[in-house]
Design an enzyme around this catalytic site. Structure first.
Site, PDB file in Angstrom:
ATOM      1  N   LYS A   1     -22.233   8.847 -42.810  1.00 56.84           N
ATOM      2  CA  LYS A   1     -22.418   9.178 -44.239  1.00 56.84           C
ATOM      3  C   LYS A   1     -23.840   8.840 -44.700  1.00 56.84           C
ATOM      4  CE  LYS A   1     -17.649   8.846 -45.762  1.00 56.84           C
ATOM      5  NZ  LYS A   1     -16.564   7.973 -46.204  1.00 56.84           N
TER       6      LYS A   1
ATOM      7  N   PHE B   1     -21.606   3.598 -51.061  1.00 63.57           N
ATOM      8  CA  PHE B   1     -20.534   2.777 -50.500  1.00 63.57           C
ATOM      9  C   PHE B   1     -19.707   3.682 -49.599  1.00 63.57           C
ATOM     10  CE2 PHE B   1     -19.545  -1.561 -52.172  1.00 63.57           C
ATOM     11  CZ  PHE B   1     -20.766  -1.777 -52.794  1.00 63.57           C
TER      12      PHE B   1
ATOM     13  N   ASN C   1      -7.166   7.813 -57.499  1.00 68.39           N
ATOM     14  CA  ASN C   1      -7.105   6.916 -56.342  1.00 68.39           C
ATOM     15  C   ASN C   1      -6.954   5.480 -56.828  1.00 68.39           C
ATOM     16  OD1 ASN C   1      -9.852   5.653 -56.583  1.00 68.39           O
ATOM     17  ND2 ASN C   1     -10.449   7.804 -56.394  1.00 68.39           N
TER      18      ASN C   1
ATOM     19  N   ASP D   1     -12.896  13.663 -54.177  1.00 68.28           N
ATOM     20  CA  ASP D   1     -13.588  14.701 -53.402  1.00 68.28           C
ATOM     21  C   ASP D   1     -13.139  16.095 -53.820  1.00 68.28           C
ATOM     22  OD1 ASP D   1     -15.196  13.063 -51.752  1.00 68.28           O
ATOM     23  OD2 ASP D   1     -13.428  12.505 -50.596  1.00 68.28           O
TER      24      ASP D   1
ATOM     25  N   LYS E   1       2.011  21.322 -69.764  1.00 69.55           N
ATOM     26  CA  LYS E   1       2.663  20.587 -68.683  1.00 69.55           C
ATOM     27  C   LYS E   1       3.368  21.571 -67.743  1.00 69.55           C
ATOM     28  CE  LYS E   1       6.085  17.060 -67.749  1.00 69.55           C
ATOM     29  NZ  LYS E   1       7.270  16.364 -68.243  1.00 69.55           N
TER      30      LYS E   1
ATOM     31  N   ASP F   1     -20.939  16.254 -54.936  1.00 69.62           N
ATOM     32  CA  ASP F   1     -21.210  14.948 -54.326  1.00 69.62           C
ATOM     33  C   ASP F   1     -22.363  14.298 -55.096  1.00 69.62           C
ATOM     34  OD1 ASP F   1     -22.066  12.782 -52.698  1.00 69.62           O
ATOM     35  OD2 ASP F   1     -20.991  13.681 -51.014  1.00 69.62           O
ATOM     36  N   ILE F   2     -22.021  13.314 -55.921  1.00 66.22           N
ATOM     37  CA  ILE F   2     -23.003  12.742 -56.853  1.00 66.22           C
ATOM     38  C   ILE F   2     -24.114  11.998 -56.113  1.00 66.22           C
ATOM     39  CG2 ILE F   2     -23.315  11.179 -58.820  1.00 66.22           C
ATOM     40  CD1 ILE F   2     -20.247  11.650 -59.386  1.00 66.22           C
ATOM     41  N   VAL F   3     -23.718  11.112 -55.187  1.00 72.58           N
ATOM     42  CA  VAL F   3     -24.728  10.280 -54.529  1.00 72.58           C
ATOM     43  C   VAL F   3     -25.659  11.130 -53.658  1.00 72.58           C
ATOM     44  CG1 VAL F   3     -23.450   9.590 -52.429  1.00 72.58           C
ATOM     45  CG2 VAL F   3     -25.037   7.989 -53.474  1.00 72.58           C
TER      46      VAL F   3
ATOM     47  N   LYS G   1     -25.629  12.116 -46.178  1.00 74.90           N
ATOM     48  CA  LYS G   1     -25.885  12.148 -47.624  1.00 74.90           C
ATOM     49  C   LYS G   1     -27.334  11.801 -47.961  1.00 74.90           C
ATOM     50  CE  LYS G   1     -21.064  11.171 -48.841  1.00 74.90           C
ATOM     51  NZ  LYS G   1     -20.276  11.306 -50.074  1.00 74.90           N
TER      52      LYS G   1
HETATM   53  O1  PMT Z   1     -12.847  -0.406 -57.388  1.00 76.30           O
HETATM   54  P1  PMT Z   1     -12.229  -1.441 -56.464  1.00 76.30           P
HETATM   55  O2  PMT Z   1     -10.728  -1.513 -56.607  1.00 76.30           O
HETATM   56  O3  PMT Z   1     -12.875  -2.782 -56.614  1.00 76.30           O
HETATM   57  O4  PMT Z   1     -12.483  -0.960 -54.973  1.00 76.30           O
HETATM   58  C1  PMT Z   1     -13.785  -0.917 -54.487  1.00 76.30           C
HETATM   59  C2  PMT Z   1     -14.033   0.303 -53.594  1.00 76.30           C
HETATM   60  C3  PMT Z   1     -13.189   0.174 -52.326  1.00 76.30           C
HETATM   61  C4  PMT Z   1     -13.654   1.587 -54.341  1.00 76.30           C
HETATM   62  C5  PMT Z   1     -15.559   0.328 -53.288  1.00 76.30           C
HETATM   63  O5  PMT Z   1     -15.927  -0.848 -52.619  1.00 76.30           O
HETATM   64  C6  PMT Z   1     -15.943   1.527 -52.440  1.00 76.30           C
HETATM   65  O6  PMT Z   1     -15.822   1.545 -51.233  1.00 76.30           O
HETATM   66  N1  PMT Z   1     -16.446   2.624 -53.118  1.00 76.30           N
HETATM   67  C7  PMT Z   1     -16.715   3.899 -52.484  1.00 76.30           C
HETATM   68  C8  PMT Z   1     -15.431   4.659 -52.344  1.00 76.30           C
HETATM   69  C9  PMT Z   1     -15.649   6.059 -51.790  1.00 76.30           C
HETATM   70  O7  PMT Z   1     -15.464   6.992 -52.517  1.00 76.30           O
HETATM   71  O8  PMT Z   1     -16.095   6.108 -50.566  1.00 76.30           O
HETATM   72  P2  PMT Z   1     -16.405   7.509 -49.811  1.00 76.30           P
HETATM   73  O9  PMT Z   1     -16.609   7.092 -48.424  1.00 76.30           O
HETATM   74  O10 PMT Z   1     -15.327   8.486 -50.088  1.00 76.30           O
HETATM   75  O11 PMT Z   1     -17.745   8.024 -50.474  1.00 76.30           O
HETATM   76  C10 PMT Z   1     -19.030   7.704 -49.940  1.00 76.30           C
HETATM   77  C11 PMT Z   1     -20.045   7.610 -51.059  1.00 76.30           C
HETATM   78  O12 PMT Z   1     -20.161   8.876 -51.710  1.00 76.30           O
HETATM   79  C12 PMT Z   1     -19.701   6.609 -52.144  1.00 76.30           C
HETATM   80  O13 PMT Z   1     -20.887   5.947 -52.524  1.00 76.30           O
HETATM   81  C13 PMT Z   1     -19.172   7.478 -53.292  1.00 76.30           C
HETATM   82  O14 PMT Z   1     -19.458   6.863 -54.560  1.00 76.30           O
HETATM   83  C14 PMT Z   1     -19.993   8.738 -53.104  1.00 76.30           C
HETATM   84  N2  PMT Z   1     -19.357   9.972 -53.589  1.00 76.30           N
HETATM   85  C15 PMT Z   1     -18.224  10.434 -53.011  1.00 76.30           C
HETATM   86  C16 PMT Z   1     -17.682  11.640 -53.437  1.00 76.30           C
HETATM   87  C17 PMT Z   1     -18.323  12.356 -54.475  1.00 76.30           C
HETATM   88  N3  PMT Z   1     -17.837  13.502 -54.931  1.00 76.30           N
HETATM   89  N4  PMT Z   1     -19.441  11.866 -55.034  1.00 76.30           N
HETATM   90  C18 PMT Z   1     -19.970  10.697 -54.602  1.00 76.30           C
HETATM   91  O15 PMT Z   1     -21.007  10.250 -55.136  1.00 76.30           O
END
Ligand code: PMT
Length: 407
Positions: free
Chosen positions: A343, A329, A211, A283, A293, A311-313, A347
């Protein structure tokens, strides 16, 4: 407290006030507490104190003009802007405050202000009527809202013969106030774990699912946490960024590696007080990774089976022992508040910082803006450089942790 300034790089901006003579002692007092000092002066400041005085005291040439080829080749405005940890303008005249608010860049001092991520600190000095004028007060409000710190002024006899507020703080008081207000060390003793950047999920040896995350936001949060005195471990996905000063870093590639690194930090390296999940973790990953390849086939397209990543968080929020305060975030393109609050609950997080991502904000940009939510409240962080936004987020997290512990 002033020992917090030891080793800090302070760019002292001196502007045209009768109080400019105090800059000489200020250089000495900053050096006394171990700060490294460079000086930039406006043309008006040179009418009150000579550059030679400040050059002799600081041990470095004083930067004076924007359009001097020799100066620009030695330590130009961009180099100075990058060098500084803090940009301390003392004395800061009413005119200087106004020019900073306007974002002017027609002299060296204002150009450095625009080019620098250093924290801006102003110690104003002016006549008391100028100080209390609504224009000056609005300028101060504007600077504070952008994260600047205003030290003083003091009250008393003024050079113009009047009495009142507007005197430059004494140099020793500027050093004390600087140490207290700029480095409040609100996170001293805190152990903070942060993830940043994207993850790359391989499809074959040369392709991956990824991404647009650059890591800038997560690295800014790590820097802000370290500035606030925390011991910071940053788990970074594949990004091309330098590690912020005072931050420990562990690089990973995939979501599985990020999960393993986070859990290792939380379970084997001792407990952490705060976990901030800024990473844009994939995700989904390819169910199987091709060992070679993948060749283009004669078919029109291919179907790539994907499976969910961990999902780590959410896993950290579900820990039953040594659970840190968990901040997620949310990157959203629509219904930012609704999706972020969903979320937060799903979460099991303590707080979520939502950012709208799109053409100009969020991913890869230098600026960001946040809507921060927790169970009982919310707060907005206005658009600004990611480091400024990160510093505000640190303050919000600390405020909530303190509120939770007293309720
Ligand atoms: O890195 P930059 O270019 O500066 O951009 C910053 C950012 C936009 C990436 C940052 O500010 C941001 O929004 N980060 C979270 C991006 C994200 O994955 O959002 P989400 O809504 O998909 O996930 C929600 C939360 O779950 C996040 O805290 C994410 O870290 C966490 N997560 C998601 C999927 C996963 N498998 N494990 C996770 O821990």
């Amino acid at each position: 407290m002033a020992e917090q300034l030891t080793g800090k790089k302070i760019l002292l901006g001196v502007t045209g006030s009768i109080a400019a003579y105090k800059a000489a002692e200020l250089v000495r007092r900053l050096q006394d507490v171990g700060a490294e000092v460079r000086v930039v002066m406006t043309a008006a400041a040179c009418e009150f104190i000579t550059p030679l005085t400040l050059q002799t005291l600081s041990g470095h040439p004083v930067a004076l003009t924007l359009l001097d080829a020799d100066e620009e080749s030695a330590m130009g405005h961009i180099t100075l802007a990058r060098w500084a940890d803090w940009f301390l303008i003392a004395p800061a005249t009413a005119d200087t405050l106004s020019r900073l608010v306007q974002g002017r860049s027609d002299d060296l001092l204002t150009a450095i202000h625009l080019a620098s991520e250093a924290r801006l600190v102003c110690a104003p000095a002016m006549n008391n009527k100028m100080w209390s004028h609504v224009a000056t007060q609005e300028n101060l409000t504007s600077l504070r809202s952008r994260g600047a710190v205003i030290l003083g002024p003091a009250s008393g006899d003024q050079a113009c013969g009047e009495q009142g507020e507007g005197r430059l703080l004494e140099p020793v008081d500027i050093v004390t106030a600087l140490a207290e207000s700029v480095v409040p060390a609100v996170w001293a003793g805190k152990r903070v774990l942060i993830t940043a950047g994207p993850t790359h999920e391989p499809i074959d040896p040369v392709r991956f699912i990824g991404n647009r995350s650059s890591g800038k936001m997560g690295f800014a949060v790590a820097q802000a946490a370290a500035e606030a005195g925390a011991e910071v471990m940053l788990i970074a996905g594949p990004v091309g960024l330098d590690t912020p000063t005072g931050v420990n870093r562990h690089n990973v590639g995939t979501a599985a590696q990020m999960y393993a690194a986070v859990m290792q930090q939380l379970t084997m390296m001792g407990s952490r007080d705060i976990f901030i999940s800024v990473a844009a973790v994939a995700d989904y990953r390819a169910e199987t990774v091709a060992p070679h390849k993948m060749k283009k086939s004669a078919q029109q397209g291919i179907t790539l089976p994907l499976v969910s990543t961990q999902d780590i968080v959410a896993a950290v929020a579900a820990l039953s022992t040594n659970r840190p305060y968990v901040v997620g975030f949310a990157a959203e393109t629509e219904k930012v508040a609704d999706y972020a609050q969903e979320k937060l609950k799903r979460k099991g997080l303590d707080m979520i910082a939502a950012n709208e991502v799109g053409a100009e904000l969020g991913f890869a940009s230098d600026d960001n803006a946040l809507q921060v939510f927790w169970e009982t409240g919310s707060q907005e962080v206005p658009r600004g450089p990611k480091l400024t936004v990160a510093r505000s987020l640190i303050t919000i997290i600390m405020g909530q942790i303190n509120a939770d512990s007293t309720s």
